[in-house]
Design a protein around this motif. Structure first.
Motif, mmCIF file in Angstrom:
data_model
loop_
_atom_site.group_PDB
_atom_site.id
_atom_site.type_symbol
_atom_site.label_atom_id
_atom_site.label_comp_id
_atom_site.label_asym_id
_atom_site.label_seq_id
_atom_site.Cartn_x
_atom_site.Cartn_y
_atom_site.Cartn_z
ATOM 1 N N TYR A 1 -7.694 1.483 -1.788
ATOM 2 C CA TYR A 1 -6.777 0.337 -1.922
ATOM 3 C C TYR A 1 -7.188 -0.590 -0.986
ATOM 4 O O TYR A 1 -7.442 -1.837 -1.105
ATOM 5 C CB TYR A 1 -5.453 0.703 -1.874
ATOM 6 C CG TYR A 1 -4.358 -0.424 -1.763
ATOM 7 C CD1 TYR A 1 -3.626 -0.373 -2.859
ATOM 8 C CD2 TYR A 1 -3.914 -1.200 -0.914
ATOM 9 C CE1 TYR A 1 -2.609 -1.540 -2.941
ATOM 10 C CE2 TYR A 1 -3.025 -2.163 -0.894
ATOM 11 C CZ TYR A 1 -2.532 -2.438 -2.139
ATOM 12 O OH TYR A 1 -1.256 -3.323 -2.106
ATOM 13 N N THR A 2 -7.330 0.018 0.286
ATOM 14 C CA THR A 2 -8.035 -0.932 1.297
ATOM 15 C C THR A 2 -9.318 -1.783 1.127
ATOM 16 O O THR A 2 -9.541 -2.974 1.290
ATOM 17 C CB THR A 2 -8.112 -0.121 2.695
ATOM 18 O OG1 THR A 2 -6.824 0.425 2.997
ATOM 19 C CG2 THR A 2 -8.537 -1.134 4.019
ATOM 20 N N ILE B 1 0.921 -1.146 -0.051
ATOM 21 C CA ILE B 1 0.068 -0.060 -0.154
ATOM 22 C C ILE B 1 0.750 1.469 0.063
ATOM 23 O O ILE B 1 0.318 2.433 -0.650
ATOM 24 C CB ILE B 1 -1.121 0.206 1.200
ATOM 25 C CG1 ILE B 1 -1.976 1.235 1.174
ATOM 26 C CG2 ILE B 1 -0.180 0.007 2.563
ATOM 27 C CD1 ILE B 1 -3.301 1.085 1.909
ATOM 28 N N GLN C 1 -8.825 -4.311 -1.491
ATOM 29 C CA GLN C 1 -8.276 -5.562 -0.889
ATOM 30 C C GLN C 1 -9.259 -6.349 -0.016
ATOM 31 O O GLN C 1 -9.364 -7.664 -0.169
ATOM 32 C CB GLN C 1 -7.045 -5.287 -0.014
ATOM 33 C CG GLN C 1 -5.759 -4.714 -0.727
ATOM 34 C CD GLN C 1 -4.712 -5.662 -0.633
ATOM 35 O OE1 GLN C 1 -4.312 -5.909 0.359
ATOM 36 N NE2 GLN C 1 -4.302 -6.219 -1.829
ATOM 37 N N TRP C 2 -10.041 -5.511 0.697
ATOM 38 C CA TRP C 2 -11.185 -6.457 1.419
ATOM 39 C C TRP C 2 -12.036 -6.841 0.386
ATOM 40 O O TRP C 2 -12.854 -7.942 0.889
ATOM 41 C CB TRP C 2 -11.841 -5.461 2.371
ATOM 42 C CG TRP C 2 -11.152 -4.967 3.373
ATOM 43 C CD1 TRP C 2 -9.875 -5.580 3.920
ATOM 44 C CD2 TRP C 2 -11.617 -3.905 4.483
ATOM 45 N NE1 TRP C 2 -9.518 -4.731 5.087
ATOM 46 C CE2 TRP C 2 -10.341 -4.109 5.377
ATOM 47 C CE3 TRP C 2 -12.306 -3.188 4.631
ATOM 48 C CZ2 TRP C 2 -10.282 -3.121 6.608
ATOM 49 C CZ3 TRP C 2 -12.472 -2.256 5.629
ATOM 50 C CH2 TRP C 2 -11.432 -2.343 6.659
#
Length: 95
Positions: free
Chosen positions: A44-45, A3, A48-49
């Motif tokens: 991004y988070t 990240i 990803q989740w």
């Protein structure tokens, strides 16, 4: 850990966008890069989740470019609002 690469790229592109957008005297130097970095981190988070892996190109493109696009639109909106506000105050003062 990857990240950080996305955040550094978004911040660098945000700095470039800061210098390309007119009205630098109406905003701080950290506004556009800051918005780009925060939005990139959230995208991004979230991606990803949602299941996208670090080897997926869409994770990188969507997070970095999405963050920069949101930052540019937000900066343009804030500069336009500041110009309208300044014009209204100038007119109210009769200057």
């Amino acid at each position: 850990m990857y990240i950080l690469l996305a955040l550094v790229a978004a911040c660098a592109l945000g700095i470039a966008a800061h210098f390309l957008i007119d009205g630098r005297e109406l905003r701080g130097a950290a506004l556009t890069p800051g918005i780009a970095t925060v939005v990139t981190a959230a995208l991004y988070t979230g991606l990803q989740w949602a299941g996208l892996g670090e080897d997926n190109v869409w994770l990188w493109l969507a997070s970095i470019l999405g963050g920069v696009v949101v930052a540019v639109v937000a900066t343009l909106a804030l500069v336009a609002a500041r110009r309208r506000s300044d014009a209204a105050k100038t007119a109210a003062l009769g200057i």
